[in-house]
Motif scaffolding. Structure first.
Motif, PDB file in Angstrom:
ATOM      1  N   VAL A 121       4.308  -1.358  -6.006  1.00 59.61           N
ATOM      2  CA  VAL A 121       3.792  -0.045  -5.403  1.00 59.61           C
ATOM      3  C   VAL A 121       3.477   1.187  -6.321  1.00 59.61           C
ATOM      4  O   VAL A 121       3.232   0.724  -7.630  1.00 59.61           O
ATOM      5  CB  VAL A 121       5.110   0.301  -4.299  1.00 59.61           C
ATOM      6  CG1 VAL A 121       6.014   0.995  -5.222  1.00 59.61           C
ATOM      7  CG2 VAL A 121       4.360   1.525  -3.204  1.00 59.61           C
ATOM      8  N   HIS A 125       6.119   2.601   4.188  1.00 59.22           N
ATOM      9  CA  HIS A 125       6.127   3.119   5.891  1.00 59.22           C
ATOM     10  C   HIS A 125       6.610   2.067   6.197  1.00 59.22           C
ATOM     11  O   HIS A 125       6.967   0.938   5.886  1.00 59.22           O
ATOM     12  CB  HIS A 125       4.998   3.349   6.924  1.00 59.22           C
ATOM     13  CG  HIS A 125       4.507   5.032   5.953  1.00 59.22           C
ATOM     14  ND1 HIS A 125       3.716   5.650   6.436  1.00 59.22           N
ATOM     15  CD2 HIS A 125       5.331   5.708   5.510  1.00 59.22           C
ATOM     16  CE1 HIS A 125       3.163   6.920   6.754  1.00 59.22           C
ATOM     17  NE2 HIS A 125       4.241   7.181   5.405  1.00 59.22           N
ATOM     18  N   SER A 163       1.150  -1.036  -0.136  1.00 53.65           N
ATOM     19  CA  SER A 163       0.199  -0.361   0.396  1.00 53.65           C
ATOM     20  C   SER A 163       0.452   0.875   0.294  1.00 53.65           C
ATOM     21  O   SER A 163       0.708   2.341  -0.919  1.00 53.65           O
ATOM     22  CB  SER A 163      -0.932   0.099   1.237  1.00 53.65           C
ATOM     23  OG  SER A 163      -0.024  -0.090   2.445  1.00 53.65           O
ATOM     24  N   HIS A 164       1.978   0.950   0.274  1.00 50.71           N
ATOM     25  CA  HIS A 164       2.559   2.532   1.016  1.00 50.71           C
ATOM     26  C   HIS A 164       4.590   1.537   1.558  1.00 50.71           C
ATOM     27  O   HIS A 164       4.330   0.534   1.947  1.00 50.71           O
ATOM     28  CB  HIS A 164       2.171   2.999   1.832  1.00 50.71           C
ATOM     29  CG  HIS A 164       1.950   2.743   3.123  1.00 50.71           C
ATOM     30  ND1 HIS A 164       0.949   2.094   3.327  1.00 50.71           N
ATOM     31  CD2 HIS A 164       2.709   4.005   4.406  1.00 50.71           C
ATOM     32  CE1 HIS A 164       0.627   2.503   4.338  1.00 50.71           C
ATOM     33  NE2 HIS A 164       1.454   3.664   5.196  1.00 50.71           N
ATOM     34  N   THR A 181      -0.606   9.095   3.226  1.00 50.64           N
ATOM     35  CA  THR A 181       1.174   9.550   2.838  1.00 50.64           C
ATOM     36  C   THR A 181       0.587   9.170   1.391  1.00 50.64           C
ATOM     37  O   THR A 181      -0.484   8.763   0.768  1.00 50.64           O
ATOM     38  CB  THR A 181       1.872   8.616   3.012  1.00 50.64           C
ATOM     39  OG1 THR A 181       3.674   8.803   2.188  1.00 50.64           O
ATOM     40  CG2 THR A 181       1.473   6.844   2.456  1.00 50.64           C
ATOM     41  N   ARG A 241       7.410   9.183  -2.825  1.00 46.34           N
ATOM     42  CA  ARG A 241       7.437   9.297  -1.732  1.00 46.34           C
ATOM     43  C   ARG A 241       8.936   9.350  -0.371  1.00 46.34           C
ATOM     44  O   ARG A 241       9.069  10.009  -0.144  1.00 46.34           O
ATOM     45  CB  ARG A 241       5.871   9.876  -0.911  1.00 46.34           C
ATOM     46  CG  ARG A 241       5.830  10.035   0.475  1.00 46.34           C
ATOM     47  CD  ARG A 241       5.845  11.408   0.408  1.00 46.34           C
ATOM     48  NE  ARG A 241       5.416  12.470   1.670  1.00 46.34           N
ATOM     49  CZ  ARG A 241       5.033  13.679   1.496  1.00 46.34           C
ATOM     50  NH1 ARG A 241       4.973  13.953   1.691  1.00 46.34           N
ATOM     51  NH2 ARG A 241       5.342  13.918   3.122  1.00 46.34           N
ATOM     52  N   MET A 279      -0.907   6.149  -1.482  1.00 44.03           N
ATOM     53  CA  MET A 279      -1.619   5.081  -1.095  1.00 44.03           C
ATOM     54  C   MET A 279      -2.477   4.237  -1.465  1.00 44.03           C
ATOM     55  O   MET A 279      -3.477   4.554  -2.271  1.00 44.03           O
ATOM     56  CB  MET A 279      -2.077   5.153   0.963  1.00 44.03           C
ATOM     57  CG  MET A 279      -1.729   3.962   0.983  1.00 44.03           C
ATOM     58  SD  MET A 279      -2.140   4.065   3.526  1.00 44.03           S
ATOM     59  CE  MET A 279      -3.765   5.055   2.813  1.00 44.03           C
ATOM     60  N   ASP A 324      -4.872   9.851  -0.540  1.00 48.18           N
ATOM     61  CA  ASP A 324      -3.567  10.392  -0.506  1.00 48.18           C
ATOM     62  C   ASP A 324      -3.006  11.036   1.480  1.00 48.18           C
ATOM     63  O   ASP A 324      -2.232  11.627   1.891  1.00 48.18           O
ATOM     64  CB  ASP A 324      -3.387  11.940  -1.200  1.00 48.18           C
ATOM     65  CG  ASP A 324      -3.922  11.335  -2.604  1.00 48.18           C
ATOM     66  OD1 ASP A 324      -2.267  10.867  -3.041  1.00 48.18           O
ATOM     67  OD2 ASP A 324      -3.862  11.471  -3.478  1.00 48.18           O
ATOM     68  N   TYR A 340      -6.877   4.790  -4.785  1.00 46.76           N
ATOM     69  CA  TYR A 340      -5.929   5.495  -4.230  1.00 46.76           C
ATOM     70  C   TYR A 340      -6.124   6.453  -2.976  1.00 46.76           C
ATOM     71  O   TYR A 340      -7.163   7.297  -2.893  1.00 46.76           O
ATOM     72  CB  TYR A 340      -5.453   6.543  -5.487  1.00 46.76           C
ATOM     73  CG  TYR A 340      -4.394   5.559  -6.454  1.00 46.76           C
ATOM     74  CD1 TYR A 340      -2.838   5.328  -6.538  1.00 46.76           C
ATOM     75  CD2 TYR A 340      -4.641   4.868  -7.659  1.00 46.76           C
ATOM     76  CE1 TYR A 340      -2.072   4.463  -7.553  1.00 46.76           C
ATOM     77  CE2 TYR A 340      -4.488   3.595  -8.504  1.00 46.76           C
ATOM     78  CZ  TYR A 340      -2.931   4.030  -8.362  1.00 46.76           C
ATOM     79  OH  TYR A 340      -2.592   3.685  -9.272  1.00 46.76           O
ATOM     80  N   ALA A 351       2.962   6.511  -4.750  1.00 45.74           N
ATOM     81  CA  ALA A 351       4.191   6.239  -3.255  1.00 45.74           C
ATOM     82  C   ALA A 351       5.921   5.874  -3.231  1.00 45.74           C
ATOM     83  O   ALA A 351       6.593   6.174  -1.826  1.00 45.74           O
ATOM     84  CB  ALA A 351       3.781   4.620  -1.878  1.00 45.74           C
TER      85      ALA A 351
END
Length: 281
Positions: free
Chosen positions: A133, A105, A102-103, A190, A140, A193, A187, A185, A137
């Protein structure tokens, strides 16, 4: 198609940060906290077995942190729990065909890395997996803002970029996954995502990631202190919940301490919630 809920390493994080705009008098009714004000959170992953492929949605925080960092971020287990969870289903890391992030992190992506070692640099655990991904993302992750820079893993970015197995998507579909999967999607937490919707035998299932990390956050006004754009997130949440409620869709929760999935429901008072809650899939 088979959906399997898998536990990764768990965490204890500050309840005030997780319920950024809600007072403790409210959120402690939902989740108990310890004497450090921390609540217990899972890093739950979803394995989808479809057309002979093992598709893994996220990898949790994993065990890549050095001991001091593991303590700082409340990671509870020193071993790589996701690998043990996969082994219970007789699946080895090299058996994973696709990973959908998803992102990036660390509490969602750290499980892609090998366990911490004093004298060995980290490597990618899932040696055959194609990694999906979103382009936003990814951007970022490689160019973070000062506010969320600590949430990313520079070593992981380098390993993914040089692996030849990174797929940066921008649309709602991926040829790797096929028509049974499409992307929403978000935002608010983050930028970029991915919230993947899976067309399962029992209807649509959306991997909710950090838009709705657990059952408590289905309550529309709630946001986390970690969210970059809380008002945007709340609007995104409301739209997704209304859509899934109309289609009797389900949410898969990555951070809920006990509930893996539930069906979206709009109550008599106009508040969203989840029914038919299940701990495993």
């Amino acid at each position: 198609m088979k959906l399997i809920s898998l536990l990764g390493n768990s965490q204890k994080l500050d309840g005030g940060a997780m319920f950024g705009n809600a007072p403790k008098a409210m959120w402690e009714r939902w989740y108990e906290c310890d004497d450090l004000n921390r609540i217990h959170l899972q890093c739950r992953c979803l394995l989808v077995q479809h057309e002979g492929k093992n598709i893994l949605f996220e990898t949790g925080v994993g065990a890549f942190f050095a001991p001091n960092m593991r303590e700082r971020y409340g990671v509870q287990e020193p071993q790589h729990v996701l690998l043990a969870s996969l082994a219970e289903h007789k699946i080895k890391p090299e058996d994973i065909d696709i990973i959908v992030m998803s992102h990036l992190h660390f509490d969602h992506a750290g499980g892609m890395l090998s366990s911490y070692s004093d004298d060995t640099p980290p490597k990618l655990v899932f040696s055959n997996a194609q990694v999906i991904v979103s382009e936003a993302a990814w951007q970022r992750a490689i160019m973070p803002h000062a506010r969320d820079k600590a949430s990313f893993i520079p070593e992981l970015n380098k390993l993914l970029e040089t692996s030849g197995r990174l797929h940066r998507v921008q649309g709602t579909r991926s040829e790797l996954l096929g028509d049974e999967f499409r992307f929403h999607y978000s935002d608010g937490h983050t930028p970029g995502m991915l919230l993947t919707e899976i067309t399962s035998d029992e209807g649509p299932v959306v991997f909710a990631a950090d838009l709705i990390p657990g059952t408590a956050w289905v309550h529309v006004p709630l946001s986390m202190g970690y969210d970059r754009y809380p008002e945007i997130l709340i609007d995104e949440k409301r739209r997704l919940l209304a859509d899934l409620n109309a289609r009797q869709g389900k949410l898969f929760f990555t951070h809920d301490p006990s509930i893996a999935m539930g069906t979206v429901h709009l109550g008599d008072k106009g508040k969203f919630g989840v029914v038919e809650k299940i701990e495993t899939v």
